[in-house]
Design an enzyme around this catalytic site. Structure first.
Site, PDB file in Angstrom:
ATOM      1  N   ILE A  63      10.601  -1.229   2.459  1.00 36.70           N
ATOM      2  CA  ILE A  63      11.901  -1.842   2.211  1.00 36.70           C
ATOM      3  C   ILE A  63      13.036  -0.875   2.476  1.00 36.70           C
ATOM      4  CG2 ILE A  63      11.046  -3.413   0.452  1.00 36.70           C
ATOM      5  CD1 ILE A  63      12.292  -1.513  -1.639  1.00 36.70           C
ATOM      6  N   PRO A  78       6.049   3.578  -4.499  1.00 34.68           N
ATOM      7  CA  PRO A  78       6.860   3.738  -3.296  1.00 34.68           C
ATOM      8  C   PRO A  78       6.788   2.474  -2.450  1.00 34.68           C
ATOM      9  CG  PRO A  78       4.949   5.211  -3.253  1.00 34.68           C
ATOM     10  CD  PRO A  78       4.887   4.460  -4.525  1.00 34.68           C
ATOM     11  N   CYS A  79       7.921   1.990  -2.017  1.00 36.85           N
ATOM     12  CA  CYS A  79       7.959   0.799  -1.163  1.00 36.85           C
ATOM     13  C   CYS A  79       8.686   1.207   0.108  1.00 36.85           C
ATOM     14  CB  CYS A  79       8.699  -0.343  -1.845  1.00 36.85           C
ATOM     15  SG  CYS A  79       7.973  -0.831  -3.403  1.00 36.85           S
ATOM     16  N   GLN A  80       8.018   2.001   0.943  1.00 42.95           N
ATOM     17  CA  GLN A  80       8.708   2.473   2.145  1.00 42.95           C
ATOM     18  C   GLN A  80       9.036   1.339   3.094  1.00 42.95           C
ATOM     19  OE1 GLN A  80       5.588   4.459   1.739  1.00 42.95           O
ATOM     20  NE2 GLN A  80       6.327   6.551   1.479  1.00 42.95           N
TER      21      GLN A  80
END
Ligand code: SAH
Length: 787
Positions: A411, A407-409
């Site tokens: 971005i 997960p890359c919250q």
């Protein structure tokens, strides 16, 4: 390329290549006496390329430029624009054009900064370049000097082994192509502009190869992606087993365990999982289960050595933090192990073991720090040996395939606090690093990373470039693709990015072409337009009509806002093909489950909506049952220039509770321009993206004919989950698991592509046609999987 004026200090030397040989080798150069002719260079990888090709008088094999002799096949620096580093190319032709000018044809090398890696070139090894398939003609005097480029064998380096690069200016082991921004192992010399294999469609019958391969699902959620991958692999003739899964959310882990009893599900943070794997390996070495090439770091238990074999183990030592007076207890056995802080105390994370105490039952099991348990050698050995024999935790080399999306919250478009300048320093993007570190440690044969399209957009694609750069630096081949769930047989748009990685000795998997029509092209940043799967062939594909909401859910029995039961009967027969196949029981499906759950009974799970409060329910009841209905149709608001506002000529209608029928937030959402608040879906529609929340306040989630939001099962259908996939946890958690999932048919399609590649059955094309459709392909043995 800018072409400097020809100077006089250059010429071809030696005899020209005989006319016969030259016309045979380069027939397109001898077409006409005109200076140039337009030709179509059909390269199977890039589609047809039009080139205005210089016509030649004769060809040579050598040339003199500024006193230096160059031969065909030499690598050279080529003059670039002022201030830029010279280009690098391989000379593939020398010829004199019909107007008498001397030319060479260059096949270019890319530096890392010329590829998708761009600004992250420093992640990749120094001196490393990539051969391209791009060639063009240049005046001879553009050649600056010779450059020493060596081709080295593509290889993943493990352990203490060093990769030997001979002295050189540059080296390469991989090619780079624009189609799906692909890095792939450079075949042996002489492959210039040529394809290695020519079969274009891979929809032929495959030879079943049931050798089991192990999959690790990182950030597994409830396991949708890996479920799809295993199904797809099975369709290609491979038994892919979801052996391990890791997720920090305990409800998601429960769902995964319920549906995949074969999987070791780890409910922990991925970063702790990696630390555990490192410690586990040390334990395996300690008990001589694997040989160790490295010196095992002293674990400070030398003074225990003479007590070896002491069966009267105790949990003494310095078990700091343990509240149990250790001398009174004896370890019966170890049950589990983890890296972290399972006792929830304010201590540094460390290795812990779960202990069953002699004379006590499971209720008294406790987690104890490893440091305090070192003396329990025999019990430890027993635990580690059993774990080692059953592959409880993967050691480097054990994992064939790692899938999952970190997960890359940081971005996400929804996140207002994005760190644009240093994306990797943003804690919310840390998991991308963790993910790559796990790959680096385990060195799987294949990797499939999934992410949101913002990965390409945020900070000029920084995170996508980073992911590719890290994989390439680890000597993986890589390929990028964007897929829309709706293209694979569900009524949902949902665009996602998928990054393949494959060891250099493996075939790099292709992307499966769409089977169903999708909506208009999604908005990808131009540089990444290349990666939309099937886009360049959209006119050639014969696609099924896109599915609609009705296709997916029209058979489900009515449910009220208050539906209490998460297990129900279907009540009706399936009305569409989709419904027929999505209802298959586990036993009837291809899901490989080792004979467990042979039940053919069909139960309808999770057909429950999020219960709306009285106010919201009353609002929903007021939304008319027609296509496109939403809060704008309610009394008390008017629409001018597509902007909604309260009608000043009437009093704002109220609910029974005294609250306003149309809440302020509905009118102010997106400055009054949105039609989403309290929007009703319609039967002929395609859902944009199933998300993790079910509230109707700012998204269109109300059932076409019933006064409630879509149920968990309805969302699951739109995500392509088979009906037998039951979810665990409170209802909001079920929505989260379904909303987070990779749509199952997308996983199936990718799993099939993986399966072909890992059996060496795919060719080097970046895309393949699928020989089946979802969910029909889910049907087990009884029916043919045909297109
Ligand atoms: N691929 C899954 C969906 C994954 S969603 C599927 O197809 O079903 C991302 C998941 O990452 C969430 O379930 C979330 O709980 C988990 N997650 C977030 N941070 C994590 C971390 N640090 N370690 C492990 N899992 C994490």
């Amino acid at each position: 390329m800018k072409r400097p004026e020809p100077s006089s200090d250059l010429s071809f030397t030696g005899e020209p290549i005989s006319a016969e040989e030259a016309t045979e080798k380069w027939p397109l150069r001898y077409r006409s006496s005109k200076a140039r002719v337009s030709v179509t260079l059909g390269t199977p990888k890039d589609g047809d390329i039009e080139e205005n090709l210089e016509q030649a008088k004769r060809h040579y094999s050598q040339a003199l430029v500024d006193g230096t002799l160059f031969s065909l096949g030499d690598d050279v620096y080529v003059k670039a624009e002022e201030g830029n580093p010279n280009y690098i190319a391989k000379i593939v032709e020398f010829f004199e054009a019909v107007d008498g000018e001397p030319y060479f044809r260059a096949r270019w090398f890319y530096r890392p900064e010329d590829t998708v890696i761009k600004t992250l070139a420093n992640e990749v090894q120094e001196k490393r370049v990539f051969l391209s398939n791009v060639e063009d003609d240049n005046p001879l005097n553009c050649i600056v000097s010779r450059v020493n480029i060596v081709k080295v064998p593509a290889k993943i380096v493990t352990g203490a082994e060093e990769r030997v690069i001979p002295p050189c200016d540059f080296y390469y082991d991989m090619k780079y192509e624009l189609a799906h921004l692909t890095f792939s192992t450079a075949a042996d010399e002489g492959d210039a502009s040529s394809t290695i294999s020519s079969e274009s469609d891979s929809n032929c019958i495959q030879i079943p190869q049931k050798k089991e391969k192990f999959l690790l699902d990182l950030y597994s959620g409830c396991g949708a992606m890996s479920t799809g991958l295993c199904m797809g692999a099975s369709l290609s003739g491979i038994k892919l087993t979801k052996k391990w899964a890791v997720d920090i959310n305990s409800f998601a882990c429960d769902s995964l365990r319920l549906n995949h009893p074969e999987t070791e599900v780890r409910n922990e943070a991925a970063e702790d999982f990696l630390k555990l794997l490192i410690e586990w390996r040390k334990l395996c070495q300690k008990f001589a289960l694997i040989s160790s090439t490295e010196v095992i770091e002293s674990d400070g238990d030398s003074e225990d050595e003479e007590e070896d074999g002491d069966v009267n183990d105790d949990a003494d030592g310095d078990s700091s933090g343990s509240e149990i007076p250790p001398e009174e207890f004896e370890v019966d056995k170890f049950l589990d192990i983890c890296f972290g802080n399972p006792k929830g105390l304010k201590e540094a994370s460390a290795l812990h073991l779960k202990v069953r105490w002699k004379g006590y039952g499971p209720d008294e099991d406790t987690w104890e720090p490893y440091d305090g348990l070192r003396k329990c050698k025999e019990k430890l050995k027993e635990f580690v040996t059993t774990g080692f024999n059953t592959n409880r935790f993967p050691l480097p080399g054990d994992v064939h395939f790692v899938c999952g999306g970190p997960p890359c919250q940081g971005i996400s478009g929804f996140n207002r606090f994005r760190n644009n300048k240093a994306p990797l320093e943003d804690e919310k993007n840390q998991q991308l690093l963790v993910y790559m570190n796990i790959i680096d440690y385990l060195k799987p044969n294949y990797v499939l990373m999934e992410n949101v399209v913002d990965l390409l957009k945020f900070s000029k694609g920084f995170c996508a470039r980073y992911a590719v750069a890290r994989l390439v630096a680890m000597n993986y081949q890589t390929r990028l693709g964007m897929m829309s769930a709706g293209s694979y047989g569900v009524p949902q748009v949902r665009n996602r990015v998928f990054l393949w990685g494959a060891q250099p000795t493996e075939k790099l998997p292709p992307y499966p072409l769409p089977t169903h029509e999708t909506l208009a092209k999604s908005l990808t940043p131009t540089e990444f337009e290349e990666i939309q799967v099937g886009y360049s062939r959209r006119n050639l594909l014969q696609l099924e009509k896109a599915l609609t909401l009705a296709d997916a859910i029209s058979d489900l029995p009515p449910a009220t806002n208050y539906e209490k039961s998460d297990e129900r009967k279907y009540e009706t027969k399936p009305q569409t093909n989709f419904q027929k196949y999505i209802r298959l029981s586990r036993a009837e499906s291809i899901i490989p489950l080792d004979g467990r759950d042979a039940s053919k009974s069909r139960i309808l799970y999770d057909h429950q909506p999020l219960e709306l409060n009285d106010d919201d329910l009353e609002r929903v009841c007021h939304i008319v049952k027609k296509k496109g209905a939403n809060f704008r149709d309610l009394p008390g608001v008017i629409v001018e220039d597509n902007k909604v506002k309260f009608d000043p000529s009437v009093e704002r209608p109220k609910l029974k509770s005294g609250k306003f029928l149309v809440p302020d937030y509905a009118v102010s959402f997106v400055n009054g321009k949105s039609k989403k608040p309290f929007g009703r879906l319609w039967w002929d529609e395609i859902v944009h993206t199933v998300v993790t929340r079910a509230e109707p306040h700012n998204q269109i989630v109300i059932h076409p004919l019933q006064d409630r939001v879509l149920t968990v099962r309805e969302n699951a259908r739109i995500q392509g989950f088979p009906d037998f996939y039951k979810l665990c946890g409170p209802i909001k958690e079920k929505y989260i698991q379904v909303g987070n999932a990779v749509a199952v048919p997308v996983g199936v399609a990718l799993g099939y592509a993986f399966g072909l590649a890992s059996q060496g059955l795919s060719d080097n094309q970046p895309v393949i046609k699928l020989p089946f459709m979802y969910p029909q392909c889910m049907q087990g043995k009884t029916e043919e999987h045909s297109a």
